[in-house]
Scaffold this active site. Structure first.
Site, PDB file in Angstrom:
ATOM      1  N   ARG A 102       0.872  -1.181   0.000  1.00 31.64           N
ATOM      2  CA  ARG A 102       0.000   0.000   0.000  1.00 31.64           C
ATOM      3  C   ARG A 102       0.903   1.223   0.000  1.00 31.64           C
ATOM      4  O   ARG A 102       1.723   1.394   0.908  1.00 31.64           O
ATOM      5  CB  ARG A 102      -0.900  -0.009   1.238  1.00 31.64           C
ATOM      6  CG  ARG A 102      -1.613   1.301   1.469  1.00 31.64           C
ATOM      7  CD  ARG A 102      -2.743   1.186   2.451  1.00 31.64           C
ATOM      8  NE  ARG A 102      -3.855   0.450   1.890  1.00 31.64           N
ATOM      9  CZ  ARG A 102      -5.074   0.413   2.421  1.00 31.64           C
ATOM     10  NH1 ARG A 102      -5.332   1.069   3.527  1.00 31.64           N
ATOM     11  NH2 ARG A 102      -6.031  -0.279   1.844  1.00 31.64           N
ATOM     12  N   HIS A 129      -7.282   0.838  -6.515  1.00 33.75           N
ATOM     13  CA  HIS A 129      -7.435  -0.089  -5.375  1.00 33.75           C
ATOM     14  C   HIS A 129      -8.050  -1.384  -5.939  1.00 33.75           C
ATOM     15  O   HIS A 129      -9.214  -1.710  -5.666  1.00 33.75           O
ATOM     16  CB  HIS A 129      -8.328   0.564  -4.311  1.00 33.75           C
ATOM     17  CG  HIS A 129      -8.254  -0.087  -2.965  1.00 33.75           C
ATOM     18  ND1 HIS A 129      -7.480  -1.210  -2.702  1.00 33.75           N
ATOM     19  CD2 HIS A 129      -8.869   0.221  -1.790  1.00 33.75           C
ATOM     20  CE1 HIS A 129      -7.632  -1.541  -1.424  1.00 33.75           C
ATOM     21  NE2 HIS A 129      -8.456  -0.704  -0.855  1.00 33.75           N
ATOM     22  N   GLN A 132      -9.781  -4.147  -3.632  1.00 37.90           N
ATOM     23  CA  GLN A 132     -11.082  -3.709  -3.126  1.00 37.90           C
ATOM     24  C   GLN A 132     -12.178  -4.008  -4.140  1.00 37.90           C
ATOM     25  O   GLN A 132     -13.224  -4.573  -3.815  1.00 37.90           O
ATOM     26  CB  GLN A 132     -11.029  -2.188  -2.859  1.00 37.90           C
ATOM     27  CG  GLN A 132     -12.353  -1.598  -2.441  1.00 37.90           C
ATOM     28  CD  GLN A 132     -12.791  -2.110  -1.087  1.00 37.90           C
ATOM     29  OE1 GLN A 132     -12.038  -2.045  -0.141  1.00 37.90           O
ATOM     30  NE2 GLN A 132     -14.012  -2.617  -0.967  1.00 37.90           N
ATOM     31  N   ASP A 220     -17.497   6.696  -1.313  1.00 34.90           N
ATOM     32  CA  ASP A 220     -16.238   6.552  -0.572  1.00 34.90           C
ATOM     33  C   ASP A 220     -15.935   7.911   0.054  1.00 34.90           C
ATOM     34  O   ASP A 220     -16.591   8.922  -0.266  1.00 34.90           O
ATOM     35  CB  ASP A 220     -15.128   6.097  -1.549  1.00 34.90           C
ATOM     36  CG  ASP A 220     -13.798   5.798  -0.851  1.00 34.90           C
ATOM     37  OD1 ASP A 220     -13.781   5.656   0.386  1.00 34.90           O
ATOM     38  OD2 ASP A 220     -12.767   5.718  -1.551  1.00 34.90           O
ATOM     39  N   CYS A 260     -16.409   1.218   0.546  1.00 37.08           N
ATOM     40  CA  CYS A 260     -15.246   0.354   0.775  1.00 37.08           C
ATOM     41  C   CYS A 260     -14.775   0.405   2.228  1.00 37.08           C
ATOM     42  O   CYS A 260     -14.059  -0.485   2.678  1.00 37.08           O
ATOM     43  CB  CYS A 260     -14.113   0.736  -0.158  1.00 37.08           C
ATOM     44  SG  CYS A 260     -13.554   2.426   0.055  1.00 37.08           S
ATOM     45  N   ARG A 288     -13.609  -9.078   1.258  1.00 40.16           N
ATOM     46  CA  ARG A 288     -12.182  -8.804   1.051  1.00 40.16           C
ATOM     47  C   ARG A 288     -11.362 -10.063   1.335  1.00 40.16           C
ATOM     48  O   ARG A 288     -10.426 -10.388   0.608  1.00 40.16           O
ATOM     49  CB  ARG A 288     -11.692  -7.657   1.973  1.00 40.16           C
ATOM     50  CG  ARG A 288     -12.316  -6.293   1.740  1.00 40.16           C
ATOM     51  CD  ARG A 288     -11.954  -5.693   0.397  1.00 40.16           C
ATOM     52  NE  ARG A 288     -10.527  -5.631   0.129  1.00 40.16           N
ATOM     53  CZ  ARG A 288      -9.696  -4.667   0.543  1.00 40.16           C
ATOM     54  NH1 ARG A 288     -10.170  -3.646   1.227  1.00 40.16           N
ATOM     55  NH2 ARG A 288      -8.406  -4.690   0.237  1.00 40.16           N
TER      56      ARG A 288
HETATM   57  N1   CP Z   1     -11.183  -0.636   2.214  1.00 40.89           N
HETATM   58  C1   CP Z   1      -9.924  -0.703   2.670  1.00 40.89           C
HETATM   59  O1   CP Z   1      -8.971  -0.893   1.924  1.00 40.89           O
HETATM   60  O2   CP Z   1      -9.815  -0.571   4.017  1.00 40.89           O
HETATM   61  P1   CP Z   1      -8.465  -0.418   4.848  1.00 40.89           P
HETATM   62  O3   CP Z   1      -7.915   0.941   4.562  1.00 40.89           O
HETATM   63  O4   CP Z   1      -8.888  -0.585   6.268  1.00 40.89           O
HETATM   64  O5   CP Z   1      -7.501  -1.484   4.395  1.00 40.89           O
HETATM   65  N1  NVA Z   2     -10.208   6.330  -1.186  1.00 37.89           N
HETATM   66  C1  NVA Z   2      -9.802   5.893   0.130  1.00 37.89           C
HETATM   67  C2  NVA Z   2      -9.934   4.421   0.240  1.00 37.89           C
HETATM   68  C3  NVA Z   2      -9.553   3.843   1.588  1.00 37.89           C
HETATM   69  C4  NVA Z   2      -9.635   2.351   1.619  1.00 37.89           C
HETATM   70  C5  NVA Z   2      -8.357   6.328   0.396  1.00 37.89           C
HETATM   71  O1  NVA Z   2      -7.542   6.242  -0.524  1.00 37.89           O
HETATM   72  O2  NVA Z   2      -8.061   6.780   1.498  1.00 37.89           O
END
Ligand code: CP
Ligand code: NVA
Length: 307
Positions: A102, A129, A132, A220, A260, A288
Site C-alpha cells: 500500500r 485499489h 477492493q 467513498d 469500501c 475482502r
Molecule cells: N477498504 C480498505 O482498503 O480498508 P483499509 O484501509 O482498512 O484497508
Molecule cells: N479512497 C480511500 C480508500 C480507503 C480504503 C483512500 O484512498 O483513502
C-alpha cells in the site's frame, strides 16, 4: 509471472476466474474445510499508509491458506531510511513468494514491480485499489446475480476506488454512472481506457439524477489518505453528494449501498444509511478476505489445485 497493480492487468477471463475461485473459497471457509493451498508460502505486506481491512484480510487469508504473512511498516524497513525501492524489491524477492503493498504514489508500486521477481499486488495507491474492487464485484454478483443488467452509480469523489471500479465495470459489462463535483473527476487516462474497452460509462453531475436507475450506489470518503491538506475545500465541494435517506428515496426500492470503508458518518454517508436496510457494506468488507485468497492463488499459479 504477473503483477496486479491495476484492474487493467487482468483479462476478462482472469477476472471471472478469480471471482469463481473466491466464491468457492468462501464456501470452503463456511464449511470449515482446511485449505492449505499455500503451505510454506510467504507474503510480504508493505504499508506506507494505515489499513484495517486490507492488512487483516490478507494476513488471515495467508493463514487460512496454510502460508505466512509478514506485516512490514514502511518506516520500520530500511526503505524508511532511504534504501532504494529497486534494492528492496530484489532482496524481498529472494525471501518471499509474493509482495502486497500500500503506497502513497502509484509510481512506487510500479517501480517495485519492475524489479521484483515475485508477483506484486497493489493494496491501494493514489491511482487504484484493485483488490477492493474485486471483492466488490463478488458482492455485487451475490446481490444482483450478474453484471450485464446492473447499473452502478458512483457518488462522490472520482478517486482510486472509483478508477478501479470504472475499469472493472468495463471488463464485466456493468453500466457505471459517475457523479462527481467539477474538478473531482476520475483519472482521464483510466476513463479513456475504459471507453476503449467498450465500457458503458456515463457522467452525470447531479447525484439526484445519477441514482434514479441505479441498482447499486457506491460512495467513498471525500478526503482520501494523503489528501488531508485539501480537506476543507473538499468538504465544501462534496456536500450535495452525501448518500442519505433523501437521496435513496430517489433511487430504486431495492437499491443496495456500498462503501469500501472506513466510512465517515455524517460526511459522504449518513449513519442511517450505513445502519439501514439498503446497506451491504459489512458483507462487502467480509468479501475482502475471500477475494484476497483468490487473488493470491491466481497470482501464485495455484488456482487449479482448488478444484
Ligand atoms: N477498504 C480498505 O482498503 O480498508 P483499509 O484501509 O482498512 O484497508
Ligand atoms: N479512497 C480511500 C480508500 C480507503 C480504503 C483512500 O484512498 O483513502
Amino acid at each position: 509471472m504477473k503483477h496486479l497493480l491495476s484492474i487493467a492487468d487482468l483479462e476478462k477471463e482472469e477476472l471471472f476466474e478469480i471471482l469463481k475461485l473466491a466464491e468457492k473459497l468462501k464456501e470452503e471457509r463456511y464449511k470449515g474445510v482446511v485449505t492449505d493451498y499455500l503451505k510454506n508460502k510467504s507474503l510480504a505486506m508493505i504499508f506506507e499508509l494505515p489499513s484495517t481491512r486490507t492488512r487483516v484480510s490478507f494476513e488471515v487469508a495467508m493463514t487460512d491458506l496454510g502460508g505466512h504473512a509478514l506485516y512490514l511498516g514502511w518506516d520500520e524497513l530500511q526503505l524508511g531510511r532511504g534504501e532504494p525501492i529497486k534494492d528492496t524489491a530484489r532482496v524481498l524477492s529472494r525471501y518471499v513468494h509474493a509482495v502486497m503493498m500500500r503506497v502513497r504514489d502509484h509510481s512506487t508500486v510500479e517501480e517495485f514491480a519492475k524489479y521484483s521477481t515475485v508477483p506484486v499486488i497493489n493494496g491501494l495507491s493514489n491511482l487504484e485499489h484493485p483488490c477492493q474492487v474485486i471483492a466488490d464485484l463478488l458482492t455485487i454478483y451475490e446481490y444482483r446475480g450478474d453484471f450485464k443488467d446492473v447499473t452502478l452509480a458512483w457518488v462522490g469523489d472520482g478517486n482510486n476506488v472509483c478508477n478501479s471500479m470504472i475499469l472493472a465495470a468495463a471488463l464485466t459489462g456493468m453500466k457505471m454512472i459517475v457523479s462527481t463535483p467539477e474538478n473531482y473527476d476520475p483519472n482521464p487516462e483510466i476513463v479513456k481506457k475504459a471507453k476503449e474497452m467498450g465500457g458503458k460509462l456515463q457522467f452525470v453531475r447531479d447525484p439526484k439524477e445519477a441514482v434514479k436507475e441505479a441498482d447499486v450506489i457506491y460512495t467513498d470518503v471525500w478526503t482520501s489518505m494523503g489528501q488531508e491538506a485539501e480537506k476543507e475545500a473538499r468538504m465544501a465541494a462534496f456536500q450535495p453528494y452525501q448518500v442519505s435517506d433523501e437521496l435513496l428515496k430517489l433511487s430504486k426500492d431495492d437499491v443496495v449501498v456500498m462503501h469500501c470503508m472506513p466510512a465517515h458518518r455524517g460526511e459522504e454517508i449518513t449513519d442511517e444509511v450505513i445502519e439501514g436496510k439498503h446497506s451491504i457494506i459489512f458483507d462487502q468488507a467480509e468479501n475482502r478476505l475471500h477475494a484476497q485468497k483468490a487473488i493470491l492463488l491466481k497470482l501464485l499459479g495455484k488456482e487449479n489445485e482448488v478444484y
